[in-house]
Design a protein around this motif. Sequence first.
Motif, PDB file in Angstrom:
ATOM      1  N   ASP A 308       0.826  -1.048  -0.009  1.00  0.00           N
ATOM      2  CA  ASP A 308      -0.001  -0.109   0.071  1.00  0.00           C
ATOM      3  C   ASP A 308       0.914   1.320  -0.047  1.00  0.00           C
ATOM      4  N   ARG A 506      -3.253   7.975  -4.095  1.00  0.00           N
ATOM      5  CA  ARG A 506      -4.000   7.231  -5.111  1.00  0.00           C
ATOM      6  C   ARG A 506      -3.039   6.089  -5.476  1.00  0.00           C
ATOM      7  N   GLY A 507      -2.004   5.723  -4.798  1.00  0.00           N
ATOM      8  CA  GLY A 507      -1.297   4.598  -4.820  1.00  0.00           C
ATOM      9  C   GLY A 507       0.194   4.719  -5.661  1.00  0.00           C
ATOM     10  N   SER A 524      -1.686   0.507  -7.685  1.00  0.00           N
ATOM     11  CA  SER A 524      -3.205   0.877  -7.713  1.00  0.00           C
ATOM     12  C   SER A 524      -3.809  -0.179  -8.654  1.00  0.00           C
ATOM     13  N   ASP A 525      -4.998  -0.257  -8.899  1.00  0.00           N
ATOM     14  CA  ASP A 525      -5.576  -0.920  -9.634  1.00  0.00           C
ATOM     15  C   ASP A 525      -5.853  -0.226 -11.218  1.00  0.00           C
ATOM     16  N   PRO A 549      -1.389  -1.137 -13.767  1.00  0.00           N
ATOM     17  CA  PRO A 549      -1.696  -1.229 -12.118  1.00  0.00           C
ATOM     18  C   PRO A 549      -0.292  -2.023 -11.622  1.00  0.00           C
TER      19      PRO A 549
END
Length: 563
Positions: A308, A506-507, A524-525, A549
């Motif tokens: 994360d 936001r990653g 992130s995705d 991602p």
Amino acid sequence: MPHADTPTTIRHDADWWRQAVIYQIYPRSFADSDGDGVGDLPGITSRLHHLAELGVDAVWLSPFYPSQLADGGYDVADHRDVDPRLGTLDDFDAMVAEADRLGLRIMVDIVPNHSSDRHVWFQEALAAAPGSAARARYVFRDGRGPDGELPPTDWPSSFGGPAWTRVPDGQWYLHLYAPQQPDFDWDNPEVREDFHTTLRFWADRGVAGFRVDVAHGLAKDLREPLRDLGEERGYEPDALPLDGSHPLWDRDAVHDVYRGWRRVFDAYDPPRFAVAEAWVRASRRTAYASAEGLGQAFNFDFLGARLDAVELRAVIGSALDDARRAGATSTWVLSNHDVARHVSRYALPPGSAKRDVEEWLLTDGRDPAPDLPSGARKARAAALLMLALPGSAYVYQGEELGLPEVADLDRADLQDPMWVRSGGRVKGRDGCRVPLPWTREGTSFGFGPGGSWLPQPADWGTYAAEAQRGDGDSFLELYRAALRLRRALVTDEALEWACSEEETRRGLLRFARTGGWHTVSNLSDSAVPLPPGEVLLASGPLSGDRLPPWTTAWLRTGAASAR
Ligand code: GLC
């Protein structure tokens, strides 16, 4: 004084470890030369070229000392010898010589908190009377209750059950781990002196450094009356007091031991290096890592963090600050012989914590069903992130092959004392210790000419080094390319964040190292724009000017410095 028969020339760079890549070998599971199913030192020697090709700087060997394997070799019967099943001291010297020829340094594991109950000192202690000098090397006490039938304190063993075992004459001895691992009394000068002898023994044989097992456990408060732990019984590093007042862990007096070790290390040229395995609060790590102490301390926060961006940015920032305060560099670890392999950890639903991983293992890895392709993709992104950070990266054997955890080992095959001592509540660490696959086919997939002490999965050959070599999309080639580049790119120890906190939420993680080397991780995705620059390496395919991602890329930008 170098060992007379060892033609080693440890290269004279005292700071070699500061940004080294150190490969951890679990000797029983690396390579077996004689077909008895257990890896050995000649097996390691025969495969060292793999590590040279991989591009690591040093190799740390988990224990290879005589042991009854009550705790995978961390129960040491003689700290200055080789287990006959793993070879001889001559084999050790041959291994060091070959490593030296290949430009690799060797580090060994020192296990100072305890010995095996087969150690000659413990056998002497059992044969001697209560109160004798032989018992004073360990922690023997009378029990409580009218007949001394209760353990002296409520201290728990880290593997479950009480930390005390009773001997036939009625006394009890302390073992913070398995009953076969009696704890030394580090207030005893004889114990201290003996470990100085052990350190010199290996340093004289050409060993460049030491990994110090349970470094935070040596200095116990053994003043009478011994204190019960009561509410403090559950040992969680994050709950330890910051003032060193816990009776068992992370007491200030332990640093006196390491100041003595430092004098031993500094008598060598170059000084020997050490890294502490110390499960302590982050702010207390500095003392272990200081130049008067061991020099470096493992930071397991990176390993413990979820993939994360916010969490990792915080962990990276504080690890770099702590290391700077200690005058050391940080360590980065994704896997080792004590935790489930990270490909599998990342294959579990996002947010899975240590407890979830343990529960998952108890279902033999079925519930929840791991998404292994996703775990592998994330592991590749994490690897490029880790290998770009300033400090030492520790790579656990098989990580470079992308091995997953073997979660479905049959219960009858389990060897880790955690399994039995926890009464079946913890499946233990065998699933990350399954012998390595070297070849696609063949007996034990090239591990050795016989079987393997833990069964290998049927598809193990697809992960073999042989199957990956030359395949540009493989884990092995990603690690090789990364280590080759890292060697060329690393100049100093600076890191500068190049993304805002908002982007990280936001990653995104992006940082610069000196020389215009940028690392950008999209955790992130959704795809994000790829920053301008020449792509040096990426953990997965890029799509045009987008960073897909769960992908990390290394870039070279025009900017010449990290600042
Ligand atoms: C360390 C080792 C672990 C061992 C324990 C007791 O934590 O890494 O494998 O069981 O010490 O020696």
